[in-house]
Design a protein around this motif. Structure first.
Motif, PDB file in Angstrom:
ATOM      1  N   ALA A  57      46.463  36.326  41.415  1.00 39.36           N
ATOM      2  CA  ALA A  57      45.027  36.065  41.488  1.00 39.36           C
ATOM      3  C   ALA A  57      44.257  37.347  41.747  1.00 39.36           C
ATOM      4  CB  ALA A  57      44.726  35.052  42.585  1.00 39.36           C
ATOM      5  N   VAL A  58      44.902  38.292  42.379  1.00 38.34           N
ATOM      6  CA  VAL A  58      44.342  39.628  42.616  1.00 38.34           C
ATOM      7  C   VAL A  58      45.440  40.637  42.314  1.00 38.34           C
ATOM      8  CG1 VAL A  58      43.310  41.208  44.287  1.00 38.34           C
ATOM      9  CG2 VAL A  58      42.806  38.757  44.423  1.00 38.34           C
ATOM     10  N   ASP A  59      45.145  41.602  41.441  1.00 40.88           N
ATOM     11  CA  ASP A  59      46.123  42.622  41.066  1.00 40.88           C
ATOM     12  C   ASP A  59      45.431  43.980  41.086  1.00 40.88           C
ATOM     13  OD1 ASP A  59      48.232  44.069  40.123  1.00 40.88           O
ATOM     14  OD2 ASP A  59      48.129  43.320  38.062  1.00 40.88           O
ATOM     15  N   THR A  60      45.398  44.587  42.257  1.00 38.28           N
ATOM     16  CA  THR A  60      44.752  45.889  42.420  1.00 38.28           C
ATOM     17  C   THR A  60      45.724  46.856  43.092  1.00 38.28           C
ATOM     18  OG1 THR A  60      43.854  45.431  44.636  1.00 38.28           O
ATOM     19  CG2 THR A  60      42.541  44.708  42.738  1.00 38.28           C
ATOM     20  N   LYS A  61      45.335  48.118  43.180  1.00 39.32           N
ATOM     21  CA  LYS A  61      46.178  49.104  43.844  1.00 39.32           C
ATOM     22  C   LYS A  61      46.363  48.771  45.314  1.00 39.32           C
ATOM     23  CE  LYS A  61      44.822  52.926  40.809  1.00 39.32           C
ATOM     24  NZ  LYS A  61      44.147  54.253  40.734  1.00 39.32           N
ATOM     25  N   GLU A  62      45.335  48.133  45.887  1.00 43.41           N
ATOM     26  CA  GLU A  62      45.370  47.846  47.313  1.00 43.41           C
ATOM     27  C   GLU A  62      46.211  46.617  47.654  1.00 43.41           C
ATOM     28  OE1 GLU A  62      42.531  48.323  45.603  1.00 43.41           O
ATOM     29  OE2 GLU A  62      42.276  50.418  46.222  1.00 43.41           O
ATOM     30  N   LYS A  63      46.190  45.608  46.775  1.00 44.08           N
ATOM     31  CA  LYS A  63      46.910  44.381  47.115  1.00 44.08           C
ATOM     32  C   LYS A  63      47.215  43.555  45.877  1.00 44.08           C
ATOM     33  CE  LYS A  63      42.603  41.959  48.323  1.00 44.08           C
ATOM     34  NZ  LYS A  63      41.897  41.209  49.385  1.00 44.08           N
ATOM     35  N   ALA A  64      48.229  42.719  46.040  1.00 43.67           N
ATOM     36  CA  ALA A  64      48.605  41.758  45.000  1.00 43.67           C
ATOM     37  C   ALA A  64      48.689  40.388  45.655  1.00 43.67           C
ATOM     38  CB  ALA A  64      49.945  42.138  44.386  1.00 43.67           C
ATOM     39  N   VAL A  65      47.832  39.479  45.197  1.00 44.13           N
ATOM     40  CA  VAL A  65      47.775  38.128  45.767  1.00 44.13           C
ATOM     41  C   VAL A  65      48.242  37.138  44.708  1.00 44.13           C
ATOM     42  CG1 VAL A  65      46.286  36.360  46.774  1.00 44.13           C
ATOM     43  CG2 VAL A  65      45.835  38.786  47.242  1.00 44.13           C
ATOM     44  N   PRO A  66      49.290  36.353  44.989  1.00 48.36           N
ATOM     45  CA  PRO A  66      49.790  35.425  43.974  1.00 48.36           C
ATOM     46  C   PRO A  66      48.831  34.277  43.704  1.00 48.36           C
ATOM     47  CG  PRO A  66      50.949  35.106  46.050  1.00 48.36           C
ATOM     48  CD  PRO A  66      50.100  36.325  46.223  1.00 48.36           C
ATOM     49  N   ALA A  67      48.820  33.817  42.455  1.00 51.96           N
ATOM     50  CA  ALA A  67      48.075  32.603  42.099  1.00 51.96           C
ATOM     51  C   ALA A  67      48.832  31.393  42.630  1.00 51.96           C
ATOM     52  CB  ALA A  67      47.917  32.509  40.585  1.00 51.96           C
ATOM     53  N   ARG A  68      48.083  30.425  43.156  1.00 49.38           N
ATOM     54  CA  ARG A  68      48.679  29.217  43.730  1.00 49.38           C
ATOM     55  C   ARG A  68      47.919  27.993  43.222  1.00 49.38           C
ATOM     56  NH1 ARG A  68      52.607  31.662  44.170  1.00 49.38           N
ATOM     57  NH2 ARG A  68      53.689  32.365  46.069  1.00 49.38           N
ATOM     58  N   PHE A  69      48.462  26.808  43.542  1.00 51.61           N
ATOM     59  CA  PHE A  69      47.791  25.569  43.135  1.00 51.61           C
ATOM     60  C   PHE A  69      46.356  25.527  43.642  1.00 51.61           C
ATOM     61  CE2 PHE A  69      52.134  23.262  43.307  1.00 51.61           C
ATOM     62  CZ  PHE A  69      52.424  23.643  42.005  1.00 51.61           C
ATOM     63  N   ARG A 343      41.055  36.330  33.322  1.00 53.43           N
ATOM     64  CA  ARG A 343      41.428  37.292  32.271  1.00 53.43           C
ATOM     65  C   ARG A 343      40.552  38.540  32.315  1.00 53.43           C
ATOM     66  NH1 ARG A 343      37.710  38.591  27.810  1.00 53.43           N
ATOM     67  NH2 ARG A 343      35.995  37.146  28.164  1.00 53.43           N
ATOM     68  N   VAL A 344      39.327  38.472  32.824  1.00 53.29           N
ATOM     69  CA  VAL A 344      38.470  39.662  32.888  1.00 53.29           C
ATOM     70  C   VAL A 344      38.908  40.639  33.983  1.00 53.29           C
ATOM     71  CG1 VAL A 344      36.439  38.531  31.899  1.00 53.29           C
ATOM     72  CG2 VAL A 344      36.805  38.459  34.376  1.00 53.29           C
ATOM     73  N   HIS A 345      39.893  40.252  34.801  1.00 49.00           N
ATOM     74  CA  HIS A 345      40.414  41.148  35.834  1.00 49.00           C
ATOM     75  C   HIS A 345      40.957  42.426  35.201  1.00 49.00           C
ATOM     76  CE1 HIS A 345      41.491  41.844  39.953  1.00 49.00           C
ATOM     77  NE2 HIS A 345      42.799  41.829  39.752  1.00 49.00           N
ATOM     78  N   TYR A 346      41.502  42.302  33.981  1.00 50.04           N
ATOM     79  CA  TYR A 346      42.026  43.465  33.259  1.00 50.04           C
ATOM     80  C   TYR A 346      41.024  44.018  32.241  1.00 50.04           C
ATOM     81  CZ  TYR A 346      46.707  42.288  35.069  1.00 50.04           C
ATOM     82  OH  TYR A 346      47.789  42.038  35.875  1.00 50.04           O
ATOM     83  N   GLY A 347      39.788  43.531  32.276  1.00 47.92           N
ATOM     84  CA  GLY A 347      38.767  44.007  31.363  1.00 47.92           C
ATOM     85  C   GLY A 347      38.330  42.931  30.390  1.00 47.92           C
ATOM     86  N   ARG A 348      37.113  43.086  29.878  1.00 49.03           N
ATOM     87  CA  ARG A 348      36.533  42.060  29.015  1.00 49.03           C
ATOM     88  C   ARG A 348      37.178  41.989  27.630  1.00 49.03           C
ATOM     89  NH1 ARG A 348      30.080  41.539  30.298  1.00 49.03           N
ATOM     90  NH2 ARG A 348      30.275  41.733  32.574  1.00 49.03           N
ATOM     91  N   GLY A 349      37.981  42.986  27.286  1.00 46.83           N
ATOM     92  CA  GLY A 349      38.597  42.996  25.965  1.00 46.83           C
ATOM     93  C   GLY A 349      39.809  42.102  25.829  1.00 46.83           C
ATOM     94  N   GLN A 350      40.234  41.473  26.917  1.00 43.77           N
ATOM     95  CA  GLN A 350      41.425  40.619  26.872  1.00 43.77           C
ATOM     96  C   GLN A 350      41.080  39.300  26.172  1.00 43.77           C
ATOM     97  OE1 GLN A 350      43.108  43.364  27.810  1.00 43.77           O
ATOM     98  NE2 GLN A 350      44.580  41.985  28.752  1.00 43.77           N
TER      99      GLN A 350
END
Length: 369
Positions: A57-69, A343-350
């Motif tokens: 759900a969050v994939d940044t240099k600072e932290k990675a938060v898993p997606a959950r229900f 999907r916009v987490h990696y940019g609008r081109g996705q």
């Protein structure tokens, strides 16, 4: 890949665990290809549901938060059909609004030329003649200035003659609902739609304590940080996060509660929210005679240029959101499918058009292999 699956309610479906698990493969592949950081998805069939969450759900240099229900997503344009549309249909049920009412009756700022001909039906079907959008967020305008701007701009085409998907139309519908009910749109949707359906994790402007559960959207070039718990859409953000076209946050579980009302409109539990007649009108063809277009009231119908229903039947309808969300129905199969991604987490081109179609193909194949 970190995953959550729940097949418990599918015990009476007569489908093998391997088949149930295979329905999520398009999502896994999209994550592997870095089209999306993660997703939460759910399928409703025969009154039961299966659920899935995978990736981040969050994939940044600072932290990675898993997606959950229970991950909360920025719904983007699902706001149009999950918040604004049902409130408008409720007003129609109550006799406070008619589809053929001129918009100018409720928005005096529209008392200009051809805009006097625009009706509520035109706004709901994206046939109003209004442009797709305008830049309000860099103007620092209040609502009245925005309404005057929309009212003064020339129409892009004659009302009823084309379909141009328009955020402006749903901004106006949100204003009309608020004026008729004498309350803000977020309050109206909560009181009349979300609370009666038990959608307790759906709403605008989520409080800060929910931030750990919210999927982050796009990296802001202005601030250098990701939009997180703040609506991604610029115009909705400029309006304080509450608008008829965007701003809603929700979970897959809550959206399936909403889906039950549409699939089971005669059900006594949901009948008091929206009548079967307005649901039938909303999901029926409203744009016959307009080439390439198959629109209901709010909804995209099977065969429309924007349709991503895949191999769903000819009765299918649904909607997508810019951030990477979708909600689709197939009444013939008694099926609803929710796909929530950021999907916009990696940019609008996705581009996830294929993912959406593939997911719906997999859901349909599960039921009719």
């Amino acid at each position: 890949m970190d995953e959550q699956t729940d097949f418990r309610e599918a015990a009476n479906w007569g489908i093998s665990p391997a088949q149930l698990d295979g329905v999520w493969e398009p999502i896994r592949e999209a994550i592997r290809q870095k089209l999306i950081p993660g997703a939460t998805a759910a399928i409703l069939w025969k009154g039961g549901q299966i659920s899935y969450a995978s990736g981040l759900a969050v994939d940044t240099k600072e932290k990675a938060v898993p997606a959950r229900f229970n991950t909360i997503y920025d719904c983007a344009s699902l706001t149009k059909v999950v918040a604004t549309l049902p409130v408008l249909l409720l007003l129609i049920d109550q006799g406070k609004l008619k589809l053929e009412d001129p918009v100018v009756h409720y928005v005096p700022e529209f008392d200009h030329g051809g805009k006097r001909e625009i009706t509520i039906r035109h706004l709901l079907t994206h046939t109003s003649g209004l442009a797709a959008s305008e830049d309000f967020h860099t103007q620092a305008w209040d609502l009245e200035r925005i309404l005057r701007s929309i009212g003064n701009k020339p129409l892009s085409y004659e009302p009823g003659k084309q379909v141009i998907y328009s955020d402006l139309g749903f901004i106006l519908l949100g204003v009309i609902a608020a004026r008729l009910l004498n309350m803000n749109l977020d309050q109206a949707a909560k009181q009349w739609i979300f609370s009666p359906l038990g959608m307790l994790e759906t709403g605008y402007c989520p409080p800060s304590e929910l931030l750990p559960r919210i999927a982050a959207t796009e990296l802001s070039q202005e601030t250098g940080t990701y939009w997180h718990g703040v609506v991604h859409d610029e115009n909705a953000r400029a309006a304080g996060g509450i608008s008829g076209h965007a701003g809603l946050f929700s979970t897959a579980g809550d959206l399936l509660k909403y889906a039950r009302m549409w699939l089971n409109s005669e059900d006594s539990i949901h009948h008091s929210v929206l009548s079967p007649s307005v649901i039938a009108a909303s999901t029926g063809l409203q744009t016959s005679g307009i080439s390439g277009s198959r629109r209901g009231l709010g909804w995209v119908l099977k065969g429309d240029q924007a349709d991503v229903s895949g191999s769903f039947s000819s009765e299918a309808y649904g909607h997508t959101g810019f951030t990477g969300t979708s909600l689709y129905f197939d009444p013939q199969l008694d099926l609803a499918a929710v796909l929530l991604t950021n999907r916009v987490h990696y940019g609008r081109g996705q581009n996830i058009t294929q993912l959406r179609s593939d997911f719906h193909d997999a859901a349909a194949a599960l039921i009719r292999p």
